[in-house]
Enzyme design. Structure first.
Site, PDB file in Angstrom:
ATOM      1  N   ASP A 178       0.838  -1.213   0.000  1.00 47.09           N
ATOM      2  CA  ASP A 178       0.000   0.000   0.000  1.00 47.09           C
ATOM      3  C   ASP A 178       0.867   1.254   0.000  1.00 47.09           C
ATOM      4  O   ASP A 178       1.744   1.394   0.850  1.00 47.09           O
ATOM      5  CB  ASP A 178      -0.877   0.055   1.268  1.00 47.09           C
ATOM      6  CG  ASP A 178      -1.987  -0.974   1.260  1.00 47.09           C
ATOM      7  OD1 ASP A 178      -2.212  -1.595   0.207  1.00 47.09           O
ATOM      8  OD2 ASP A 178      -2.619  -1.150   2.312  1.00 47.09           O
ATOM      9  N   GLY A 181      -3.303  -5.043   1.565  1.00 47.35           N
ATOM     10  CA  GLY A 181      -4.147  -6.010   0.864  1.00 47.35           C
ATOM     11  C   GLY A 181      -5.165  -6.534   1.850  1.00 47.35           C
ATOM     12  O   GLY A 181      -4.843  -6.768   3.026  1.00 47.35           O
ATOM     13  N   LYS A 182      -6.405  -6.694   1.401  1.00 45.33           N
ATOM     14  CA  LYS A 182      -7.467  -7.106   2.324  1.00 45.33           C
ATOM     15  C   LYS A 182      -7.133  -8.435   3.003  1.00 45.33           C
ATOM     16  O   LYS A 182      -7.319  -8.602   4.200  1.00 45.33           O
ATOM     17  CB  LYS A 182      -8.811  -7.205   1.588  1.00 45.33           C
ATOM     18  CG  LYS A 182      -9.310  -5.878   1.045  1.00 45.33           C
ATOM     19  CD  LYS A 182     -10.752  -5.954   0.598  1.00 45.33           C
ATOM     20  CE  LYS A 182     -11.696  -5.915   1.758  1.00 45.33           C
ATOM     21  NZ  LYS A 182     -11.604  -4.701   2.573  1.00 45.33           N
ATOM     22  N   ASN A 235      -4.265  -7.914   5.589  1.00 39.35           N
ATOM     23  CA  ASN A 235      -4.767  -7.175   6.758  1.00 39.35           C
ATOM     24  C   ASN A 235      -5.600  -8.076   7.661  1.00 39.35           C
ATOM     25  O   ASN A 235      -5.471  -8.037   8.892  1.00 39.35           O
ATOM     26  CB  ASN A 235      -5.630  -5.992   6.313  1.00 39.35           C
ATOM     27  CG  ASN A 235      -4.838  -4.912   5.600  1.00 39.35           C
ATOM     28  OD1 ASN A 235      -3.636  -4.822   5.738  1.00 39.35           O
ATOM     29  ND2 ASN A 235      -5.535  -4.097   4.824  1.00 39.35           N
ATOM     30  N   SER A 275     -19.490   3.680  11.241  1.00 40.41           N
ATOM     31  CA  SER A 275     -19.397   4.186  12.618  1.00 40.41           C
ATOM     32  C   SER A 275     -20.647   3.871  13.440  1.00 40.41           C
ATOM     33  O   SER A 275     -20.678   4.114  14.640  1.00 40.41           O
ATOM     34  CB  SER A 275     -19.163   5.692  12.600  1.00 40.41           C
ATOM     35  OG  SER A 275     -20.231   6.334  11.923  1.00 40.41           O
ATOM     36  N   LYS A 276     -21.683   3.306  12.800  1.00 42.11           N
ATOM     37  CA  LYS A 276     -22.918   2.977  13.541  1.00 42.11           C
ATOM     38  C   LYS A 276     -22.796   1.648  14.288  1.00 42.11           C
ATOM     39  O   LYS A 276     -23.291   1.503  15.391  1.00 42.11           O
ATOM     40  CB  LYS A 276     -24.117   2.934  12.585  1.00 42.11           C
ATOM     41  CG  LYS A 276     -24.472   4.285  11.974  1.00 42.11           C
ATOM     42  CD  LYS A 276     -25.785   4.185  11.202  1.00 42.11           C
ATOM     43  CE  LYS A 276     -26.145   5.495  10.528  1.00 42.11           C
ATOM     44  NZ  LYS A 276     -25.266   5.797   9.374  1.00 42.11           N
ATOM     45  N   ASP A 326      -7.819   7.496  10.236  1.00 40.84           N
ATOM     46  CA  ASP A 326      -7.633   6.795   8.963  1.00 40.84           C
ATOM     47  C   ASP A 326      -8.483   5.525   9.004  1.00 40.84           C
ATOM     48  O   ASP A 326      -8.240   4.641   9.818  1.00 40.84           O
ATOM     49  CB  ASP A 326      -6.144   6.459   8.782  1.00 40.84           C
ATOM     50  CG  ASP A 326      -5.843   5.728   7.472  1.00 40.84           C
ATOM     51  OD1 ASP A 326      -6.785   5.504   6.685  1.00 40.84           O
ATOM     52  OD2 ASP A 326      -4.671   5.391   7.254  1.00 40.84           O
ATOM     53  N   ALA A 384      -8.393  -0.288   6.455  1.00 47.90           N
ATOM     54  CA  ALA A 384      -8.266  -1.575   7.169  1.00 47.90           C
ATOM     55  C   ALA A 384      -9.201  -1.733   8.362  1.00 47.90           C
ATOM     56  O   ALA A 384      -9.118  -2.716   9.086  1.00 47.90           O
ATOM     57  CB  ALA A 384      -6.827  -1.835   7.621  1.00 47.90           C
ATOM     58  N   ALA A 385     -10.122  -0.790   8.559  1.00 48.27           N
ATOM     59  CA  ALA A 385     -11.075  -0.936   9.673  1.00 48.27           C
ATOM     60  C   ALA A 385     -11.923  -2.194   9.498  1.00 48.27           C
ATOM     61  O   ALA A 385     -12.084  -2.993  10.426  1.00 48.27           O
ATOM     62  CB  ALA A 385     -11.967   0.299   9.767  1.00 48.27           C
ATOM     63  N   GLY A 386     -12.449  -2.388   8.290  1.00 46.04           N
ATOM     64  CA  GLY A 386     -13.272  -3.567   8.014  1.00 46.04           C
ATOM     65  C   GLY A 386     -12.470  -4.852   8.072  1.00 46.04           C
ATOM     66  O   GLY A 386     -12.958  -5.889   8.547  1.00 46.04           O
ATOM     67  N   ASP A 387     -11.225  -4.795   7.613  1.00 50.72           N
ATOM     68  CA  ASP A 387     -10.368  -5.985   7.642  1.00 50.72           C
ATOM     69  C   ASP A 387     -10.019  -6.367   9.081  1.00 50.72           C
ATOM     70  O   ASP A 387      -9.998  -7.550   9.434  1.00 50.72           O
ATOM     71  CB  ASP A 387      -9.080  -5.724   6.858  1.00 50.72           C
ATOM     72  CG  ASP A 387      -9.342  -5.478   5.379  1.00 50.72           C
ATOM     73  OD1 ASP A 387     -10.343  -5.995   4.863  1.00 50.72           O
ATOM     74  OD2 ASP A 387      -8.546  -4.764   4.744  1.00 50.72           O
ATOM     75  N   SER A 441      -1.592  -0.040  12.104  1.00 54.29           N
ATOM     76  CA  SER A 441      -2.588   0.391  13.097  1.00 54.29           C
ATOM     77  C   SER A 441      -3.474  -0.743  13.623  1.00 54.29           C
ATOM     78  O   SER A 441      -4.346  -0.521  14.454  1.00 54.29           O
ATOM     79  CB  SER A 441      -3.470   1.493  12.495  1.00 54.29           C
ATOM     80  OG  SER A 441      -4.167   1.000  11.366  1.00 54.29           O
TER      81      SER A 441
END
Length: 306
Positions: free
Chosen positions: A14, A40-41, A44, A224-225, A247, A250-253, A293
């Site tokens: 990345d 990369g998903k 991560n 964020s919900k 940032d 990668a939150a979902g990963d 992170s």
């Protein structure tokens, strides 16, 4: 006993470009900063699972280049078994370019490279790695044919399959028939079912549609919900933790990897596993970069006690 998690997925280097805002068509902007990191998903998600305590293996492909060696070494630093990563002699390692604005929102361009060269036969050759797992995770940054082959093998060995249909794409219907748990965000869910996610009723309708397509269990992440879940036995909504996002890369990963580290194969503890995953994800968005992170188990537990 730690969960055993195998990830079939993408390995990308990345490059993140910090910008004041997203450029308009035809506009040239100066970037405020440039940095490169492993990503990369797939990578991560594997790192998130490993740092959260899972015994993790990786199935994937890199190019015969410095970027590929860097990706393999990055996974090994988190004690991920990389023996099922193949080197492609003709196509370079995948890469992603991330534009990140001052609000923490991102736009991402991905070059698939060797990730797109994973063949069914290469997946079948590592059947033992799949058979040993409690969970097998895949995304859409590698060929769907390889995912179908891997998930079919997983089901033959009683392994629970988790599909993260990201980035959103038309899906081979056969994959959902061998998917135990599908984890899209609200946009990806709507793409796959044709039902826009706006409220609880529409989430229930998405769950019914996925069930009709073969995937019996669903989690929809809603930024964020929080996250909606529907299993064969129960459904509910787990709210997200309120934090200031720096940032969102990668939150979902992180969410999926952390979830797989805690979830029981029968999904009986889905609510507590979801809460753990939400906490992990809330830590990721407070740091810069994808992999750097992603939090450890101890960091997630410490944050839970605050």
């Amino acid at each position: 006993m730690a969960n055993k998690v195998t990830v079939l997925g993408s390995l990308n280097v990345d490059t993140t470009l910090r910008v004041p805002r997203m450029p308009l068509p035809g506009e040239t902007l100066s970037t405020e900063n440039k940095s490169s990191a492993a990503g990369g998903k797939g990578a991560n998600q594997a790192v998130a699972a490993a740092r959260a305590g899972a015994e993790t293996r990786f199935i994937g492909k890199v190019g015969n280049d410095d970027a590929g060696r860097f990706m393999v070494e990055s996974l090994q630093e988190d004690k991920i078994d990389t023996s099922a990563i193949v080197t492609d002699k003709t196509v370079g390692t995948g890469s992603a370019f991330i534009l990140l604005d001052e609000e923490g929102q991102n736009s991402i361009l991905v070059y698939g490279g060797s990730n797109q060269q994973i063949k069914d036969a290469e997946v079948l050759a590592v059947e033992d790695d799949i058979a040993k797992a409690d969970f097998l995770i895949a995304q859409f940054e590698t060929p769907q044919a390889a995912t179908l082959a891997a998930f079919t093998v997983a089901k033959q060995h009683g392994v629970t399959t988790i599909l993260n249909p990201a980035p959103a794409a038309k899906i081979d219907p056969a994959i959902l028939k061998v998917t135990d748990l599908v984890v899209p965000n609200e946009t990806e869910s709507a793409v796959l079912t044709g039902i826009e996610v706006t409220d609880r009723a529409s989430m229930d309708a998405n769950a019914d549609k996925f069930r009709a397509m073969g995937a019996k269990n669903l989690i929809i992440t809603v930024g964020s919900k929080g996250a909606y879940y529907a299993t064969e036995k129960e459904s509910g909504f787990v709210p997200a933790f309120k934090v200031k996002a720096v940032d969102t890369t990668a939150a979902g990963d992180t969410f999926i990897g952390a979830l797989s580290s805690q979830l029981k194969s029968d999904l009986s503890n889905i609510e507590s596993a979801l809460t753990f995953a939400q906490r992990a994800s809330s830590l990721t968005v407070q740091g810069l970069g994808a992999m750097p992170s992603i939090p450890t188990y101890d960091e997630i537990i410490a944050a839970s006690k605050k």
